[in-house]
Design a protein around this motif. Sequence first.
Motif, mmCIF file in Angstrom:
data_model
loop_
_atom_site.group_PDB
_atom_site.id
_atom_site.type_symbol
_atom_site.label_atom_id
_atom_site.label_comp_id
_atom_site.label_asym_id
_atom_site.label_seq_id
_atom_site.Cartn_x
_atom_site.Cartn_y
_atom_site.Cartn_z
ATOM 1 N N GLY A 210 20.940 -10.944 -15.023
ATOM 2 C CA GLY A 210 21.416 -10.904 -13.503
ATOM 3 C C GLY A 210 20.030 -11.273 -12.717
ATOM 4 O O GLY A 210 19.862 -11.531 -11.579
ATOM 5 N N GLY A 211 18.887 -11.083 -13.517
ATOM 6 C CA GLY A 211 17.565 -11.321 -12.860
ATOM 7 C C GLY A 211 16.866 -12.542 -12.919
ATOM 8 O O GLY A 211 17.741 -13.601 -13.304
ATOM 9 N N LEU A 212 16.093 -12.949 -12.138
ATOM 10 C CA LEU A 212 15.221 -14.264 -12.017
ATOM 11 C C LEU A 212 15.161 -14.992 -13.568
ATOM 12 O O LEU A 212 15.471 -16.018 -13.521
ATOM 13 N N ASP A 213 14.632 -14.472 -14.534
ATOM 14 C CA ASP A 213 14.249 -15.205 -15.579
ATOM 15 C C ASP A 213 15.354 -15.642 -16.399
ATOM 16 O O ASP A 213 15.432 -16.979 -16.477
ATOM 17 N N SER A 214 16.354 -14.920 -16.742
ATOM 18 C CA SER A 214 17.644 -15.401 -17.242
ATOM 19 C C SER A 214 18.361 -16.349 -16.578
ATOM 20 O O SER A 214 19.151 -17.129 -16.866
ATOM 21 N N ALA A 215 18.327 -15.964 -15.000
ATOM 22 C CA ALA A 215 19.087 -16.730 -14.333
ATOM 23 C C ALA A 215 18.539 -18.196 -14.318
ATOM 24 O O ALA A 215 19.443 -19.237 -14.288
ATOM 25 N N PHE B 269 27.372 -7.585 -11.488
ATOM 26 C CA PHE B 269 27.885 -8.579 -10.404
ATOM 27 C C PHE B 269 27.187 -9.734 -10.319
ATOM 28 O O PHE B 269 27.832 -10.935 -10.108
ATOM 29 N N THR B 270 25.828 -9.669 -10.360
ATOM 30 C CA THR B 270 24.984 -10.952 -10.211
ATOM 31 C C THR B 270 25.283 -11.713 -11.365
ATOM 32 O O THR B 270 25.381 -13.016 -11.235
ATOM 33 N N ALA B 271 25.388 -11.245 -12.641
ATOM 34 C CA ALA B 271 25.580 -12.022 -13.646
ATOM 35 C C ALA B 271 26.919 -12.772 -13.645
ATOM 36 O O ALA B 271 27.033 -13.978 -14.041
ATOM 37 N N ALA B 272 27.892 -12.230 -13.047
ATOM 38 C CA ALA B 272 29.373 -12.987 -12.886
ATOM 39 C C ALA B 272 29.101 -13.919 -11.924
ATOM 40 O O ALA B 272 29.791 -14.964 -12.063
ATOM 41 N N VAL B 273 28.362 -13.858 -10.770
ATOM 42 C CA VAL B 273 28.105 -14.916 -9.774
ATOM 43 C C VAL B 273 27.611 -16.074 -10.435
ATOM 44 O O VAL B 273 27.718 -17.145 -10.368
ATOM 45 N N GLU C 230 20.082 -16.513 -4.273
ATOM 46 C CA GLU C 230 20.279 -15.412 -4.747
ATOM 47 C C GLU C 230 19.530 -15.221 -6.121
ATOM 48 O O GLU C 230 19.159 -14.028 -6.592
ATOM 49 N N VAL C 231 19.037 -16.339 -6.764
ATOM 50 C CA VAL C 231 18.227 -16.271 -7.931
ATOM 51 C C VAL C 231 16.714 -16.158 -7.467
ATOM 52 O O VAL C 231 16.112 -15.252 -8.042
#
Length: 588
Positions: A259-264, A290-294, A510-511
């Motif tokens: 859900g963070g910058l790198d993986s997003a 939640f961020t990962a789901a988005v 969001e990223v």
Amino acid sequence: MCGIAGLAGGDALRHEKTVAAMGDSQHYRGPDSTMHAAARDGRAVLAMNTLLIVDPQAMPGPYLDRDTGILLAFNGEIYNWRQQAAAWGIKISERESDAHFLLRAWAKIGPSCLDGLDGMFAISVYDPRTAKLFLARDRLGEKPLYWRLDGGRLAFASEVTTLTGYGPAPLVLRPEVTAIETPTGVDTPFQGIQLLAPATLLSFDVTTGSIDQMTWWHLEDRAPYAGTYDEALARFSTILAEQIPLRSPACDFALLLSGGLDSAVLAYLMRPPVCVTVRYAGQDRLDESFTAAVIARDIGAELVVVEPDHADFTRALPHMMRALDYPMGNASTFSEHMAYRKISDLGLRVVIGGLGPDEFLMGYVRQALVLFGPDAVLAAGLDAYRPLAAKLMHAAGEPLDPAEAVTRLILRGADPDDRLRDLVADAMARAGGDLARGLTLADLATAWRPLVMTSDKLASAYALERRSPYLARDLVELSYRLPVDYKITDPAQGKRILRDAAKALGLPREVWASRDKLGFASPVPSWLNDNLAAWADSQIRMALTDAPPQFRPLLERGLKPGGRFDRTRMQALMAAAWFSDQTVRAAA
């Protein structure tokens, strides 16, 4: 992901069954095939475990060049092999792979081909024309390779326990294990067995028994970047857009999405069909699902959420330790293990992760503490890191020497003989006065090894190939060269150029506007002082009865309750599980 093993020496052919057994002992690294082959002069036998990713009908290794007699066993992926084959005039037939390219490249230009390779690899090559065995690892050590000498023979393998089965290897406590939980440099806890250093080429002359080692790539030799920030951003964005998708396999794969910058950024550039995240009940601070789901919804990927609990940890610990070979310090070990297990259950063979930006672009809070000082970091809203910042406070009130500050921040125990201090001081000296580059080199010399090793070994235990796209050569070298203010200007928000590149490439706000990720950290240290306290004490006490004397103080320290982020008990528990393994008992 594959595995390699072998033996070179004047009587190597007599030990062919031994090499076959070495290959069989690490068959999980390449479940599609485990084979071995002897060199035409009988002085080397190589084994290879093959995991077929691109072409399920491809020929497994080892690989023989019939014109020269050169024999190759290969673990990894060369991402630019088609381009290099064209550049070097090497013909590749349909259904042939990067391994065939590498074999012919070595036959044509020898070890100098290493500099043209962009990928992750551990290589063994035997050349009967010179009676020499060559071992080589990739630039940043993504793929492990261990070796040992015995009676004029050199044995090697992808797993250290493969070599403990080859011959006696008494346990030895490396002093740095008490300092940062992991051996540094080329040391292992097994006497006589060494890890080949990253970017190193080893040659073993079978005739004379002599060994030569050379480093074939030096990150610190790269000249500082002299362009403007806009020029750097354009170049960085171009490399991201070109190099990251090259790491996507032709088959379905999964992305570890925190859900963070790198993986997003990886999610939007690689478009994985499956994203996997890990969360823990009652641990809102560690929950980025939640961020990962988005993100998953935005790219049209299936999101798989893994939710382990403390009972899962008790069941997983023995398997984790068998996979790791020996204890290593990595806060995300349990989370990664559970994610890889789920990905394997889904029938996938490749997993992508986001290693790299934190080390090269100042993404760690400890780096901000050195660059800006503890007061500035705490004032930026990172009050949760006050215990870490306290390590830099001292009575005189004067700023610490950077090398001393780094050492204080990474130490988690005693530093006998100042080994860690010497490593950090050497890294700072090699950086030529640039503090950010010094921080990167210090990370590579201390904390980096357990990160790449756990990623490879935990994934390999489930027959998965782990890829880390941010470790593309061009991206690594450019990131290292950049001035510090291109990497970080806000104590609470590192990786400036990666954020701006994400924005330039059109990724959602969001990223690129988010604060740094929490990653795949787990609540295991808290569990060991709560739900699992009695169980942990019991495991450690049982290990104390059989542990070698030099390891007992490490275990005894684990019987004391620790703080929320204290990994002392976790280290002791991993050591206890390690000692319970029969292979380790035999070595001890």
